[in-house]
Design a protein around this motif. Structure first.
Motif, PDB file in Angstrom:
ATOM      1  N   GLY A  54      39.677  77.409  39.941  1.00 19.29           N
ATOM      2  CA  GLY A  54      39.205  78.130  40.625  1.00 19.29           C
ATOM      3  C   GLY A  54      38.955  80.073  40.176  1.00 19.29           C
ATOM      4  O   GLY A  54      38.887  80.495  41.115  1.00 19.29           O
ATOM      5  N   THR A  62      36.779  82.159  39.271  1.00 15.60           N
ATOM      6  CA  THR A  62      35.789  82.696  39.175  1.00 15.60           C
ATOM      7  C   THR A  62      35.329  82.681  40.560  1.00 15.60           C
ATOM      8  O   THR A  62      35.010  83.540  40.717  1.00 15.60           O
ATOM      9  N   ASN A  63      35.179  81.597  41.421  1.00 14.76           N
ATOM     10  CA  ASN A  63      35.390  81.932  42.738  1.00 14.76           C
ATOM     11  C   ASN A  63      36.650  83.603  43.715  1.00 14.76           C
ATOM     12  O   ASN A  63      36.398  84.371  43.840  1.00 14.76           O
ATOM     13  N   ARG A  79      36.023  86.862  41.698  1.00 16.61           N
ATOM     14  CA  ARG A  79      34.656  87.581  42.774  1.00 16.61           C
ATOM     15  C   ARG A  79      35.018  87.452  44.368  1.00 16.61           C
ATOM     16  O   ARG A  79      33.967  88.067  44.898  1.00 16.61           O
ATOM     17  N   LEU A 139      35.271  84.798  45.766  1.00 16.43           N
ATOM     18  CA  LEU A 139      34.472  83.589  46.938  1.00 16.43           C
ATOM     19  C   LEU A 139      35.928  82.768  47.371  1.00 16.43           C
ATOM     20  O   LEU A 139      36.884  82.767  46.353  1.00 16.43           O
ATOM     21  N   LEU A 176      37.549  79.908  48.148  1.00 12.61           N
ATOM     22  CA  LEU A 176      37.991  78.502  47.863  1.00 12.61           C
ATOM     23  C   LEU A 176      38.268  78.924  46.742  1.00 12.61           C
ATOM     24  O   LEU A 176      37.591  78.567  45.502  1.00 12.61           O
ATOM     25  N   TRP A 177      39.775  78.848  46.680  1.00 15.05           N
ATOM     26  CA  TRP A 177      40.127  78.671  45.465  1.00 15.05           C
ATOM     27  C   TRP A 177      41.591  78.051  45.469  1.00 15.05           C
ATOM     28  O   TRP A 177      41.755  77.753  47.085  1.00 15.05           O
ATOM     29  N   LEU A 222      31.249  73.514  44.677  1.00 11.88           N
ATOM     30  CA  LEU A 222      32.024  74.556  45.266  1.00 11.88           C
ATOM     31  C   LEU A 222      33.189  74.975  44.315  1.00 11.88           C
ATOM     32  O   LEU A 222      33.289  76.102  44.445  1.00 11.88           O
ATOM     33  N   GLY A 223      32.519  74.450  42.607  1.00 11.55           N
ATOM     34  CA  GLY A 223      33.059  75.630  41.613  1.00 11.55           C
ATOM     35  C   GLY A 223      35.009  75.046  41.697  1.00 11.55           C
ATOM     36  O   GLY A 223      35.655  76.125  40.919  1.00 11.55           O
ATOM     37  N   VAL A 224      35.627  74.563  42.536  1.00 11.84           N
ATOM     38  CA  VAL A 224      37.150  74.181  42.223  1.00 11.84           C
ATOM     39  C   VAL A 224      37.139  73.307  42.317  1.00 11.84           C
ATOM     40  O   VAL A 224      36.849  71.915  43.157  1.00 11.84           O
TER      41      VAL A 224
END
Length: 274
Positions: free
Chosen positions: A88, A90-91, A94, A96, A98-99, A182-184
């Motif tokens: 994650g 990118t999260n 930035r 965010l 959640l990673w 969720l991006g993860v």
């Protein structure tokens, strides 16, 4: 003296939590650059990767390592760790929250232990999966050391299904569940094992995205279903000397077997991206 598996679990917990503490200080401030495959990488990824490899070499000097940022060739060792220092990115870059940090331990090319720590939400998943091996080992899947099981809820529009960003345009509609992104990759699939969602799909996960999760979700009673053609080589065991840089493993995970014929036709086309 603690047994082997207690040592493995304690190592995974202490190492990921130590690294996670530092990463929490860097989140949102790390400069990201684009890798050849289009994904992002930061100095924090590289630092965490090096720290994980260093800790493994110190504690388990006879174990091999395959990592996202450095070593993609599967080694000729009986035991091998597969690591994703920040799933994650990118999260993370930035800000965010959640990673996660992912560690999978393979025995003769097949995962048997997985540990995923998500520092921003203070959640730690781990699990043991003996499969067809001859190992004497624990069993089960856990979230913050409490047992987890996949949901047995009936499919409805009130239940969740996770998708990855690369599969959005390929999904067929109408879709019989509420969609979440969720991006993860790890948390995307772990949510099925935790009973949060009924299914999840990942279009192009690499081995470091799924090695740990493959153990945990199956130990929790969920069903791991490959979206590759039958002619493709099996996911495990991994092959000594193979370079896994470009190898993707399009995957559908569902809470129970009866959901495969419902969801697979809706997401099958994601395999065409690999």
């Amino acid at each position: 003296m603690p047994d082997f598996w207690t040592t493995i679990q304690s190592f995974a917990e202490s190492t990921t939590h130590r690294i996670g503490t530092q990463l929490l200080k860097d989140v949102g401030h790390a400069t990201a650059s684009e890798k050849a495959d289009g994904s992002l990488v930061t100095q924090s990824d590289r630092w965490a990767d090096a720290e994980l490899r260093r800790a493994i070499a110190h504690t388990f000097p006879d174990h091999g390592v395959l990592s996202e940022e450095v070593e993609h060739i599967f080694p000729d060792t009986e035991w091998c760790w597969i690591i994703d220092p920040i799933d994650g990115t990118t999260n993370f870059a930035r800000g965010l929250p959640l990673w996660g940090i992912s560690l999978g331990l393979l025995y003769r090319g097949t995962p048997v232990f997985g540990y995923v720590y998500l520092p921003p939400i203070q959640q730690s998943f781990h699990g043991f999966w003996r499969g067809t091996s001859d190992l004497a080992m624990p069993s089960g899947a856990f979230l913050n050391n409490a047992p987890i099981r996949a949901s047995q809820a009936a499919l409805s529009h009130h239940e969740f299904f996770n998708i990855c960003a690369r599969s959005v345009s390929l999904l067929k509609s109408p879709f019989p569940a509420k969609i979440r992104i969720l991006g993860v990759a790890t948390y995307n699939l772990l949510s099925v094992g935790a009973g949060i969602t009924l299914g999840s799909v990942e279009a192009t996960p690499k081995i470091w995205d799924i090695a740990a999760v493959w153990v945990i979700v199956q130990a929790a009673g969920a069903v791991w279903h490959s979206l590759e053609s039958e002619a493709s080589e099996p996911m495990f065991p991994l092959t000594v000397g193979n370079d896994y840089t470009e190898r993707s493993f399009p995957t559908l995970v569902v809470s129970y077997l009866d959901l495969i014929p419902i969801f697979e036709p809706l997401v099958k086309s994601v395999a065409q991206q690999t």
